[in-house]
Enzyme design. Structure first.
Site, PDB file in Angstrom:
ATOM      1  N   HIS A 264     -31.731 -49.433  91.348  1.00  0.00           N
ATOM      2  CA  HIS A 264     -31.983 -48.333  92.514  1.00  0.00           C
ATOM      3  C   HIS A 264     -30.616 -48.213  93.113  1.00  0.00           C
ATOM      4  CE1 HIS A 264     -33.959 -45.757  95.525  1.00  0.00           C
ATOM      5  NE2 HIS A 264     -33.184 -46.049  96.171  1.00  0.00           N
ATOM      6  N   CYS A 265     -29.873 -47.225  93.023  1.00  0.00           N
ATOM      7  CA  CYS A 265     -28.617 -47.096  93.493  1.00  0.00           C
ATOM      8  C   CYS A 265     -29.022 -46.323  94.921  1.00  0.00           C
ATOM      9  CB  CYS A 265     -27.734 -46.144  92.526  1.00  0.00           C
ATOM     10  SG  CYS A 265     -26.128 -45.883  93.164  1.00  0.00           S
ATOM     11  N   VAL A 266     -28.322 -46.987  95.937  1.00  0.00           N
ATOM     12  CA  VAL A 266     -28.184 -46.354  97.272  1.00  0.00           C
ATOM     13  C   VAL A 266     -27.240 -45.337  97.532  1.00  0.00           C
ATOM     14  CG1 VAL A 266     -29.065 -48.553  98.224  1.00  0.00           C
ATOM     15  CG2 VAL A 266     -26.659 -48.272  98.167  1.00  0.00           C
TER      16      VAL A 266
END
Length: 411
Positions: A264-266
């Site tokens: 999950h890329c912020v």
């Protein structure tokens, strides 16, 4: 019949009708917090959380069908980044302190939200506003010096547009698996002893299986489908109530299962999975090229006669005037961000070369089942590695519509 909301009215989190003019009224938690702070008393447990929720609910702007709520995490980058960069341009020591502190503050906020398992638009807002503001400074402070040609401005602009287009593509569906309807969930939950059925496309199960949560991800017990050939690896997600194909994982922030979940890329506020992994790599690559090109053009303009690498560390005339100081400060800010994104890109390229995802590398480290290679930069699980060319061929074919079964689905 209830009257429609005017542009300054809204329905608050308690379901009551409220007005923007009363945003500072009727806040017992905030009043109590201020009173305790003035009297040097500690706040009761959960008071800060309630105050934050109240403030976030009341930050709104007028709109036609009622006041629209603004995500509070969008605001700090828009306000603080220009202020910090302009203050850093006043003196070399101020620039050193601020540019050193900014990465620390961003990392602290990342770990804070990661520990609370919260989604936030702060990093996406910071990234997009940083791009826009750096481009603005480039046009206002660097181009007027006369050392940047029209074609170079066009090339930089095209790189920025291509990066934003790839970023928009990376923000689309990463490969979410379909979720059961509530009625179907109740049926599956009532059949705990049935076998799990499904296909590699994430079809739902005919019965529920016990699951276990590991580090916030649902790691269901692997079960074989009665309708699929032997050797096809699947597992059951107890949270989404579906059969996951091989390499799929549950994201604890999005609350969904994603095919070939990487992480999950912020920075895009979304998962990176089977359908958007290529666009994610493309966006990182365009960012690196555009950023390095913009840094080079700026240093050539404010530090004449020096190579970009030397000028980055030694530019005597950088603080001779405020325009040069601001441009030089923005160059260093871009260099810090570019170094961080470059590290992410290198890790991603290495993982693709060994056909391993970030999630699989993390699980392999936890279970002590992977090999550390290249000084620990990559974790080779050995499970899906078919050689450099085959691994890249598999990556470039991700998300294709052809229903061919990949070798990675075989145990």
């Amino acid at each position: 019949m209830e009257e429609p909301l005017c542009c300054c009215e809204y329905v608050d989190r308690r379901g009551q009708r409220n007005h923007l003019a009363a945003c500072c009224c009727d806040c017992q938690d905030l009043d109590e917090g201020c009173e305790r702070w003035l009297t040097c008393r500690s706040l009761p447990p959960g008071a800060l959380g309630r105050i934050a929720d109240t403030v976030a609910d009341r930050v709104r702007v007028p709109w036609f069908a009622g006041a629209v709520k603004i995500n509070v995490s969008l605001v700090p980058p828009l306000v603080l980044l220009p202020v910090f960069l302009h203050v850093a341009a006043l003196h070399f020591l101020l620039g050193l302190v601020i540019l050193t502190s900014l990465p620390v503050v961003v990392l602290w906020y990342y770990y804070l939200t990661h520990r609370r398992k919260e989604r936030t638009l702060f990093f996406l807002s910071l990234g997009l506003f940083s791009l826009g503001y750096m481009y603005y400074v480039f046009l206002q402070e660097v181009v007027p010096r006369g050392h940047v040609g029209y074609s170079q401005v066009v090339a930089l602009t095209c790189g920025l547009i291509l990066m934003l287009a790839a970023l928009a593509r990376a923000k689309t569906d990463p490969g979410y698996l379909p979720i059961l309807a509530s009625s179907e969930k109740s049926v599956h939950q009532g059949l705990p002893g049935k076998s799990v059925r499904g296909s590699s496309n994430g079809l739902h199960a005919s019965g529920a299986a016990g699951g276990r949560a590991v580090n916030g991800e649902a790691q269901g017990y692997s079960r074989m489908s009665a309708e699929e050939p032997e050797g096809v690896k699947k597992d059951w997600c107890a949270r989404c109530q579906l059969v996951r194909p091989a390499r799929a994982g549950h994201c604890r922030l999005c609350g969904r299962c994603v095919r070939r979940l990487d992480h999950h890329c912020v920075w895009i506020n979304s998962c990176v999975g089977e359908r958007n992994h290529q666009a994610f790599i493309l966006a990182l690559s365009f960012f690196m090229l555009t950023s390095v090109y913009g840094i080079t053009l700026t240093l050539h303009s404010i530090c004449r006669g020096r190579t970009p690498f030397v000028a980055l560390f030694y530019c005597p005339g950088a603080y001779s005037d405020y325009s040069s100081a601001l441009s030089f400060t923005c160059v260093w800010y871009c260099a810090i961000v570019t170094a961080g994104m470059g590290y992410i890109l290198v890790i991603q390229l290495l993982n693709i070369s060994y056909n391993v995802t970030e999630r699989e590398a993390r699980l392999a480290l936890r279970d002590n089942t992977g090999r550390r290679l290249l000084g620990g930069l990559v974790i080779d699980t050995g499970q899906y590695n078919r050689g450099f060319l085959c691994n890249w061929g598999h990556f470039l074919s991700l998300g294709s519509s052809s229903p061919q079964r990949s070798a990675e689905d075989i145990v």
